[in-house]
Design a protein around this motif. Sequence first.
Motif, short mmCIF file in Angstrom:
data_model
loop_
_atom_site.label_atom_id
_atom_site.label_comp_id
_atom_site.label_asym_id
_atom_site.label_seq_id
_atom_site.Cartn_x
_atom_site.Cartn_y
_atom_site.Cartn_z
N ASN A 137 -3.04 -0.47 0.95
CA ASN A 137 -3.70 0.78 0.59
C ASN A 137 -2.76 1.87 1.07
N ILE A 154 -11.72 8.33 -3.33
CA ILE A 154 -11.95 7.36 -2.26
C ILE A 154 -12.24 5.97 -2.84
N GLY A 155 -11.78 4.97 -2.17
CA GLY A 155 -11.96 3.60 -2.66
C GLY A 155 -13.33 3.08 -2.29
N LYS A 213 -14.97 -4.32 0.50
CA LYS A 213 -14.36 -4.27 -0.83
C LYS A 213 -14.57 -5.55 -1.61
N TYR A 240 -2.82 3.72 4.87
CA TYR A 240 -4.19 4.11 5.25
C TYR A 240 -4.11 5.06 6.45
N ARG A 246 -2.80 8.27 -6.15
CA ARG A 246 -3.49 6.99 -6.22
C ARG A 246 -4.73 7.11 -7.09
N TYR A 254 -5.99 -0.55 -6.45
CA TYR A 254 -5.39 0.78 -6.44
C TYR A 254 -4.16 0.83 -7.34
N PHE A 304 -10.25 11.96 3.22
CA PHE A 304 -11.29 11.87 2.20
C PHE A 304 -12.33 12.99 2.29
C1 MLT Z 1 -9.68 4.52 0.73
O1 MLT Z 1 -10.07 5.12 -0.23
O2 MLT Z 1 -8.51 4.51 1.11
C2 MLT Z 1 -10.70 3.70 1.45
O3 MLT Z 1 -11.96 3.92 0.99
C3 MLT Z 1 -10.68 3.97 2.85
C4 MLT Z 1 -11.57 3.09 3.62
O4 MLT Z 1 -11.86 1.96 3.24
O5 MLT Z 1 -11.97 3.54 4.68
#
Ligand code: MLT
Length: 412
Positions: free
Chosen positions: A189, A43-44, A251, A134, A390, A349, A17
């Motif tokens: 993820n 980024i999530g 999340k 991940y 993604r 996602y 990221f």
């Molecule tokens: C992601 O985008 O994969 C997540 O934000 C990663 C994370 O939660 O660290």
Amino acid sequence: MAYLNDNYLKLKAGYLFPEIGRRVKAFCDANPAAAQRLIRCGIGDVTEPLPLAVTAALHKAVDEMGARATFKGYGPEQGYDFLRAAIAKNDYRDHGIDVADDEIFVSDGSKCDCGNILDILGGKNKIAISDPVYPVYVDTNVMAGHTGEANEAGAYGKIVYLPCRPSNGFIPEPPKKHVDVIYLCSPNNPTGAAATREQLESWVKYALEHKSVILFDAAYEAYISEPGIPHSIYEIPGARECAIEFRSFSKNGGFTGTRCAFTVVPKSLNVQTKSGEVKPLHPLWNRRMTTKFNGVSYIIQRAAEALYSDDGKAQVRALIEHYMGNAKVLRAGARKAGLKVFGGVNAPYIWVRTPKGVTSWQIFDKILNEANVVITPGSGFGSKGEGFFRISAFNSRANAEEVARRLQELKW
Ligand code: MLT
């Protein structure tokens, strides 16, 4: 001269990221007009404000910290009893899952816990990791010296990669050979795939037969919308003897900046010493936490507790519905753009196949340059993620709709 940890030199690139951030910054610096209309779906990271139940709890806890009678210094390293009890009851025992309060360890994030857990696992373990997944799981094993060098495709020696493809619905099958430690992430993820009960049963069976440990990352559990999909590995009989579960408030409660998560280490989970003596992991994790961690702040733990109040639960539900509404919009938009789309049903996602012959980083550049949208290249999650990208659904509805529109304007 002092020595460095050579294992860090095996890491192929910067962490995914920050690397994306670097490229996006370079693009914005060079294209100030495009930067004005940039939409980030990389980024999530959550975009919506904290639930009201949380901000009320934060204010109250701040006032307590400001008064001599209620001020708190160091808290328990494992987490305050009030939060451990709320988690064990609401996330587990209310669902018929046997988890005791003191099997919950509160922390400042699942990312840290996924990496830190390696402190209590031996260096000789054979590690199995889904691909794509991940990136923290692979990178922390590289840092700990559990891998060989990376090859051209970015795959590290000694790791057993578990390919996740459209043909297995992006959920890996247990390997034919023996592995000691298995990372599973469900909902996944980056692919958004969620493991069924049968799939998790086959993993628990494998782990019990092989005396392996499953590291089960359930950070996106709250996004499961399909009935019958397990929310916890402990829904599967036998999992208390072979699995550690990671969960996060990032999340569901919007805590990416607030920081709070937890890890479940059942007291019935045993591993062996080099000489074959059987020992439980729970006291080791407790020892690690008490030595290397001083606990999450009282204020933040009260905020996390508020997520389990009636109001908190309703507000979390609303947040999830908002992000999953975005996922629906983005899925439809990518489909209408002629792309093959996966995920986005039990996870925030969307996992999209790149047009034929286009690599993940090529599509990243194209979408950034032509649509001014940031996505995440699939190859950043592992070599089997090449040929995919993604889209994160964490955004405002207006931005999700705009991204869906811009994707349809692109010529592939
Ligand atoms: C992601 O985008 O994969 C997540 O934000 C990663 C994370 O939660 O660290």
